[in-house]
Write a protein that holds these residues in place. Structure first.
Motif, PDB file in Angstrom:
ATOM      1  N   GLY A 188      11.112 -48.543  40.254  1.00 21.75           N
ATOM      2  CA  GLY A 188      10.848 -48.671  39.206  1.00 21.75           C
ATOM      3  C   GLY A 188      11.627 -49.868  38.242  1.00 21.75           C
ATOM      4  N   THR A 189      11.151 -49.970  36.473  1.00 19.41           N
ATOM      5  CA  THR A 189      12.337 -51.106  36.161  1.00 19.41           C
ATOM      6  C   THR A 189      13.847 -50.171  35.820  1.00 19.41           C
ATOM      7  OG1 THR A 189      10.982 -50.853  34.520  1.00 19.41           O
ATOM      8  CG2 THR A 189      10.202 -52.277  35.458  1.00 19.41           C
ATOM      9  N   SER A 190      13.452 -49.066  35.502  1.00 20.13           N
ATOM     10  CA  SER A 190      14.930 -48.253  34.963  1.00 20.13           C
ATOM     11  C   SER A 190      15.688 -48.236  36.604  1.00 20.13           C
ATOM     12  CB  SER A 190      14.488 -46.916  35.096  1.00 20.13           C
ATOM     13  OG  SER A 190      13.728 -46.651  34.226  1.00 20.13           O
ATOM     14  N   PRO A 191      15.718 -48.199  37.546  1.00 21.30           N
ATOM     15  CA  PRO A 191      16.926 -49.002  38.356  1.00 21.30           C
ATOM     16  C   PRO A 191      17.285 -50.562  38.625  1.00 21.30           C
ATOM     17  CG  PRO A 191      14.768 -48.162  39.550  1.00 21.30           C
ATOM     18  CD  PRO A 191      14.829 -47.653  38.127  1.00 21.30           C
ATOM     19  N   ALA A 192      16.239 -51.394  38.295  1.00 21.66           N
ATOM     20  CA  ALA A 192      16.452 -52.858  38.236  1.00 21.66           C
ATOM     21  C   ALA A 192      18.036 -52.431  36.528  1.00 21.66           C
ATOM     22  CB  ALA A 192      15.442 -53.521  37.574  1.00 21.66           C
ATOM     23  N   CYS A 193      17.418 -52.562  35.523  1.00 23.61           N
ATOM     24  CA  CYS A 193      18.398 -51.993  34.589  1.00 23.61           C
ATOM     25  C   CYS A 193      19.961 -52.153  35.062  1.00 23.61           C
ATOM     26  CB  CYS A 193      18.034 -51.426  34.185  1.00 23.61           C
ATOM     27  SG  CYS A 193      17.030 -51.762  32.241  1.00 23.61           S
ATOM     28  N   PRO A 194      20.323 -51.432  35.681  1.00 23.53           N
ATOM     29  CA  PRO A 194      22.047 -51.238  35.957  1.00 23.53           C
ATOM     30  C   PRO A 194      22.386 -51.993  36.824  1.00 23.53           C
ATOM     31  CG  PRO A 194      20.896 -49.527  36.518  1.00 23.53           C
ATOM     32  CD  PRO A 194      19.751 -50.272  35.970  1.00 23.53           C
ATOM     33  N   HIS A 195      21.618 -53.380  37.192  1.00 23.29           N
ATOM     34  CA  HIS A 195      21.942 -54.606  37.641  1.00 23.29           C
ATOM     35  C   HIS A 195      21.920 -55.813  36.380  1.00 23.29           C
ATOM     36  CE1 HIS A 195      20.929 -53.785  41.886  1.00 23.29           C
ATOM     37  NE2 HIS A 195      19.598 -53.199  41.165  1.00 23.29           N
ATOM     38  N   VAL A 196      21.916 -55.536  36.072  1.00 22.42           N
ATOM     39  CA  VAL A 196      22.074 -56.342  34.800  1.00 22.42           C
ATOM     40  C   VAL A 196      22.976 -55.818  33.611  1.00 22.42           C
ATOM     41  CG1 VAL A 196      20.666 -57.471  32.414  1.00 22.42           C
ATOM     42  CG2 VAL A 196      19.395 -57.144  34.723  1.00 22.42           C
ATOM     43  N   ALA A 197      23.018 -54.505  33.399  1.00 20.14           N
ATOM     44  CA  ALA A 197      23.589 -54.038  32.272  1.00 20.14           C
ATOM     45  C   ALA A 197      25.629 -55.103  33.150  1.00 20.14           C
ATOM     46  CB  ALA A 197      23.766 -52.762  31.833  1.00 20.14           C
ATOM     47  N   ALA A 198      25.737 -53.983  34.678  1.00 24.73           N
ATOM     48  CA  ALA A 198      26.289 -54.846  35.205  1.00 24.73           C
ATOM     49  C   ALA A 198      26.964 -56.037  35.516  1.00 24.73           C
ATOM     50  CB  ALA A 198      26.737 -54.585  36.982  1.00 24.73           C
ATOM     51  N   THR A 199      26.261 -56.806  35.517  1.00 29.13           N
ATOM     52  CA  THR A 199      26.588 -58.573  35.131  1.00 29.13           C
ATOM     53  C   THR A 199      26.763 -58.900  33.766  1.00 29.13           C
ATOM     54  OG1 THR A 199      24.455 -58.513  37.040  1.00 29.13           O
ATOM     55  CG2 THR A 199      25.319 -60.854  35.812  1.00 29.13           C
ATOM     56  N   ALA A 200      26.412 -57.969  32.447  1.00 30.52           N
ATOM     57  CA  ALA A 200      26.833 -58.459  31.309  1.00 30.52           C
ATOM     58  C   ALA A 200      28.227 -57.231  31.544  1.00 30.52           C
ATOM     59  CB  ALA A 200      25.558 -57.600  30.493  1.00 30.52           C
ATOM     60  N   GLY A 201      28.440 -56.391  31.702  1.00 27.23           N
ATOM     61  CA  GLY A 201      30.143 -55.878  32.247  1.00 27.23           C
ATOM     62  C   GLY A 201      30.822 -56.888  32.778  1.00 27.23           C
ATOM     63  N   LEU A 202      30.885 -57.497  33.629  1.00 28.63           N
ATOM     64  CA  LEU A 202      31.136 -58.377  34.727  1.00 28.63           C
ATOM     65  C   LEU A 202      31.892 -59.786  33.773  1.00 28.63           C
ATOM     66  CD1 LEU A 202      30.027 -57.624  37.970  1.00 28.63           C
ATOM     67  CD2 LEU A 202      32.131 -57.056  37.367  1.00 28.63           C
ATOM     68  N   ILE A 203      30.093 -60.051  32.975  1.00 29.16           N
ATOM     69  CA  ILE A 203      31.212 -61.409  31.975  1.00 29.16           C
ATOM     70  C   ILE A 203      31.698 -60.902  31.442  1.00 29.16           C
ATOM     71  CG2 ILE A 203      29.541 -62.915  30.007  1.00 29.16           C
ATOM     72  CD1 ILE A 203      27.187 -62.780  31.954  1.00 29.16           C
ATOM     73  N   LEU A 204      31.639 -59.784  30.573  1.00 32.67           N
ATOM     74  CA  LEU A 204      32.733 -59.752  28.957  1.00 32.67           C
ATOM     75  C   LEU A 204      33.937 -59.503  30.255  1.00 32.67           C
ATOM     76  CD1 LEU A 204      30.103 -57.578  27.199  1.00 32.67           C
ATOM     77  CD2 LEU A 204      31.311 -60.041  26.143  1.00 32.67           C
ATOM     78  N   SER A 205      34.162 -58.784  31.056  1.00 34.15           N
ATOM     79  CA  SER A 205      35.682 -58.857  32.130  1.00 34.15           C
ATOM     80  C   SER A 205      36.532 -60.109  32.414  1.00 34.15           C
ATOM     81  CB  SER A 205      35.535 -57.900  33.414  1.00 34.15           C
ATOM     82  OG  SER A 205      34.755 -58.498  34.531  1.00 34.15           O
ATOM     83  N   VAL A 206      34.835 -60.468  32.648  1.00 34.64           N
ATOM     84  CA  VAL A 206      35.591 -62.545  33.199  1.00 34.64           C
ATOM     85  C   VAL A 206      35.573 -63.433  31.063  1.00 34.64           C
ATOM     86  CG1 VAL A 206      35.575 -62.828  35.199  1.00 34.64           C
ATOM     87  CG2 VAL A 206      33.981 -63.805  33.462  1.00 34.64           C
TER      88      VAL A 206
END
Length: 174
Positions: free
Chosen positions: A80-98
């Protein structure tokens, strides 16, 4: 408050905006892409990744192993789209980590502008979609965390602006 908000687009396989908050430009609306590179749908049912004018990107969301309560081993495979969301949230977190100095808008722009175009879809440019070519079924395309991190790490160093002539253009250096 400047935080990055990611929301699933829904699992109703139609183009109406069921989740009103996902239509806000401050929220990244995420659809589900299948392993074959197409938008998730279940033929003969009304199940599928909801799409339309508010959709921003797609991420893997088919047969994703996740934790759950009340099942043996506390793991199961979800689609579903709910399991797709964490991929994008994690990408946002990684972006902010660098690059923690980036704004919410810059993080969103990076995710959208680095998304990979999918070969089964036609992408077009729209004035209301400033981060490149877009498609109503898959948004800007499949998220590309590596490309997003590369851009985020040198957000200010990787972009060169050309002010010659009548237009302003920019080039992202590898």
């Amino acid at each position: 408050k400047g935080c990055v908000i990611v929301q699933s687009s829904g699992n109703d396989d139609y183009s109406l905006n069921r989740y009103p908050y996902s239509s806000l430009p401050e929220i990244i609306s995420v659809g589900n892409i299948q392993r074959d590179g197409t938008r998730w749908t279940v033929p003969g049912t009304s199940d599928g990744s909801t799409y339309g004018t508010y959709l921003d990107v797609v991420a893997p969301g088919t047969d994703i192993k996740t934790t759950t309560v009340g099942t043996e081993g506390d793991y199961k495979f979800c689609t579903g789209t709910s399991p797709a969301c964490p991929h994008v949230a994690a990408t946002a977190g990684l972006i902010l980590s660098v690059n923690p100095s980036l704004t919410r808008t810059q993080v969103t722009d990076i995710i959208e502008s680095t998304a990979r175009k999918l070969p089964d879809y036609v992408f077009s440019t729209y004035q209301t979609r400033p981060n490149g070519a877009w498609n109503s079924e898959v948004g800007y395309g499949l998220i590309d965390p590596v490309a997003a991190l590369r851009l985020a790490k040198g957000y200010y160093n990787l972009i060169e602006f050309d002010y010659s002539g009548q237009s302003i253009s920019f080039t992202v250096n590898a």
